[in-house]
Design a protein around this motif. Sequence first.
Motif, PDB file in Angstrom:
ATOM      1  N   ASP A 283      10.601   0.401  12.822  1.00 20.52           N
ATOM      2  CA  ASP A 283      11.111   0.923  11.944  1.00 20.52           C
ATOM      3  C   ASP A 283      12.284   0.492  11.171  1.00 20.52           C
ATOM      4  O   ASP A 283      12.510   0.148  10.020  1.00 20.52           O
ATOM      5  CB  ASP A 283      11.294   2.669  12.113  1.00 20.52           C
ATOM      6  CG  ASP A 283      11.969   3.020  13.184  1.00 20.52           C
ATOM      7  OD1 ASP A 283      12.194   1.923  14.075  1.00 20.52           O
ATOM      8  OD2 ASP A 283      12.496   4.081  13.291  1.00 20.52           O
ATOM      9  N   GLN A 304      -0.896  -2.621  15.958  1.00 22.64           N
ATOM     10  CA  GLN A 304      -0.536  -1.916  14.717  1.00 22.64           C
ATOM     11  C   GLN A 304       0.685  -2.224  13.901  1.00 22.64           C
ATOM     12  O   GLN A 304       0.725  -2.293  12.882  1.00 22.64           O
ATOM     13  CB  GLN A 304      -0.567  -0.321  15.164  1.00 22.64           C
ATOM     14  CG  GLN A 304      -0.504   0.729  13.927  1.00 22.64           C
ATOM     15  CD  GLN A 304      -0.631   2.334  14.583  1.00 22.64           C
ATOM     16  OE1 GLN A 304       0.295   2.553  15.429  1.00 22.64           O
ATOM     17  NE2 GLN A 304      -1.516   2.978  13.885  1.00 22.64           N
ATOM     18  N   ASN A 305       1.715  -2.448  14.916  1.00 23.82           N
ATOM     19  CA  ASN A 305       3.240  -2.729  14.015  1.00 23.82           C
ATOM     20  C   ASN A 305       2.987  -3.980  13.184  1.00 23.82           C
ATOM     21  O   ASN A 305       3.386  -3.997  12.056  1.00 23.82           O
ATOM     22  CB  ASN A 305       4.200  -3.153  15.226  1.00 23.82           C
ATOM     23  CG  ASN A 305       4.589  -1.647  15.828  1.00 23.82           C
ATOM     24  OD1 ASN A 305       4.847  -0.669  15.231  1.00 23.82           O
ATOM     25  ND2 ASN A 305       5.065  -2.126  17.053  1.00 23.82           N
ATOM     26  N   ASP A 307       0.083  -5.081  11.691  1.00 21.53           N
ATOM     27  CA  ASP A 307      -0.457  -4.811  10.517  1.00 21.53           C
ATOM     28  C   ASP A 307       0.241  -4.097   9.441  1.00 21.53           C
ATOM     29  O   ASP A 307       0.372  -4.553   8.318  1.00 21.53           O
ATOM     30  CB  ASP A 307      -1.486  -3.605  11.066  1.00 21.53           C
ATOM     31  CG  ASP A 307      -2.705  -3.570   9.820  1.00 21.53           C
ATOM     32  OD1 ASP A 307      -2.584  -4.259   8.739  1.00 21.53           O
ATOM     33  OD2 ASP A 307      -3.500  -2.571  10.011  1.00 21.53           O
ATOM     34  N   PHE A 308       1.189  -2.967   9.778  1.00 25.45           N
ATOM     35  CA  PHE A 308       1.961  -2.402   8.822  1.00 25.45           C
ATOM     36  C   PHE A 308       3.272  -3.520   8.302  1.00 25.45           C
ATOM     37  O   PHE A 308       3.164  -3.707   7.150  1.00 25.45           O
ATOM     38  CB  PHE A 308       2.835  -1.275   9.611  1.00 25.45           C
ATOM     39  CG  PHE A 308       1.903   0.089   9.982  1.00 25.45           C
ATOM     40  CD1 PHE A 308       0.517   0.037   9.499  1.00 25.45           C
ATOM     41  CD2 PHE A 308       2.425   0.587  10.923  1.00 25.45           C
ATOM     42  CE1 PHE A 308      -0.080   0.861   9.925  1.00 25.45           C
ATOM     43  CE2 PHE A 308       1.772   1.981  11.460  1.00 25.45           C
ATOM     44  CZ  PHE A 308       0.421   2.048  10.862  1.00 25.45           C
ATOM     45  N   ASP A 311       1.630  -6.373   6.059  1.00 25.38           N
ATOM     46  CA  ASP A 311       1.215  -5.851   4.582  1.00 25.38           C
ATOM     47  C   ASP A 311       2.498  -5.394   3.858  1.00 25.38           C
ATOM     48  O   ASP A 311       2.542  -5.994   2.525  1.00 25.38           O
ATOM     49  CB  ASP A 311       0.319  -4.608   4.760  1.00 25.38           C
ATOM     50  CG  ASP A 311      -1.217  -4.889   5.092  1.00 25.38           C
ATOM     51  OD1 ASP A 311      -1.341  -6.344   5.093  1.00 25.38           O
ATOM     52  OD2 ASP A 311      -1.974  -4.117   5.047  1.00 25.38           O
ATOM     53  N   MET A 312       3.417  -4.758   4.450  1.00 31.81           N
ATOM     54  CA  MET A 312       4.547  -4.789   3.612  1.00 31.81           C
ATOM     55  C   MET A 312       5.341  -5.926   3.223  1.00 31.81           C
ATOM     56  O   MET A 312       5.893  -5.818   2.075  1.00 31.81           O
ATOM     57  CB  MET A 312       5.732  -3.758   4.559  1.00 31.81           C
ATOM     58  CG  MET A 312       6.955  -3.203   3.933  1.00 31.81           C
ATOM     59  SD  MET A 312       8.226  -3.051   4.904  1.00 31.81           S
ATOM     60  CE  MET A 312       8.956  -4.912   5.111  1.00 31.81           C
TER      61      MET A 312
END
Length: 424
Positions: A283, A304-305, A307-308, A311-312
């Motif tokens: 985060d 998953q980290n 992926d986020f 895209d950000m």
Amino acid sequence: MQYQHINVPEQGQNITIDERGDWQIPLEPIIAYIDGDGVGLDVMPVMRNVVNRAVEHCYKTARKIHWMQVYNGEQAAKLYDGDWFPQETINAVRTCKIAIKGPLTTPLGGGFRSLNVALRQEMDLFVNMRTIKGFSALPSPLKNPFLTNITVLRDSSEDVYSGIEWQAGSIESEKMLDFLCEEMGVTRLRFTQECGIGIKNISKEGSERLVRYAINYALKNNSNSLTIVHKGNVLKFTDGAFKRWGFALAKKEFKAINHQNGRWLLIERSDQEPLIIKEVIADNMLQQCLMHPEQFDVVATTNQNGDFLADMLSAQVGGVGIMPAANLNNEVAFFEPTHGTFERIAGQNKANPSSSILSAVLMLKFMKWDKAAILIENALEKTFASSQVTFDLAPNKDDSNNSISNNSITLSCTDFAQKVIEHF
């Protein structure tokens, strides 16, 4: 090798990998391609034209790519009696070792959950690479998008995306809940009725091979730093283990030493500053990439980290629609655009080919044909700056973040690619 529907070029040589694991790229390599579905049929031919012209411009007749078409998706289904995923495509890509593809659709009413996922799983392409670089002429919510130049290396074999889950209310979910509560002594499930269950799996082997790949990539590309991104402050035995195993591998296999701050590592290099290996909580990483993206170079992280994060970062520099990607292991490199098939504009010669072109740039850099790669990248930036763009990049009068001129000219897919070539 004989194929049913694949025509092997009469000229050109296959790429090989030597005993040390180094890729040997011939001067005239055979590279496989899949046009894909939807707008793939629009963007992939112009991508190949841009690459061919750049290689010719830089190397004259000394180098040349021999393209070999292979099939997946709708084109494959037509040729192979309904088989969307023919085995001979997998065999051909493994032989060529480098391939590039367009976007793929997924069969409706069954079949593979995703052809892209199926390709990665079938070939164990455990590294998903996204190179996110800012272009000053593209729309961005950042004041200085060009400060973003980050390569995200994301594991694509484990984590919650491995698909181990059970639907709420199912017999399997109830059995798992009973096992967790009665056999394993779990007491922290606040709600046990109608509760879906998923498993987050992070292994030592999977973590080590991803971090090993990332360190080698950072060293070969003269990167300043490698940042391991995790959520180990909460997920101590999965994300936390990913970080611990990664740091231990760096010390064992790359002779990393402790950084003076007590949190990071250093890998000494004889001809330049040490490679710094950092670690950042996921985060906090999202926040830091917005405020100070220039402090990051190569990133290694879980599925998953990653992926986020990818895209950000893409949203910071023009959107996922123009970003390149690759799926890799130590024996195969598969390059691809990050956007989908966009069926509504397919066949209209409107689609933006930038993602496919930049995926080819990534491919050329992987091949160490840097001169051609940089030529295309610079030409693409000049084309954006000239405000001659495809429809999706044309400015909206209400969009204050778009630095492309309101007097921009909207080009077709093929005309945009031609403008790129004209800037060589």
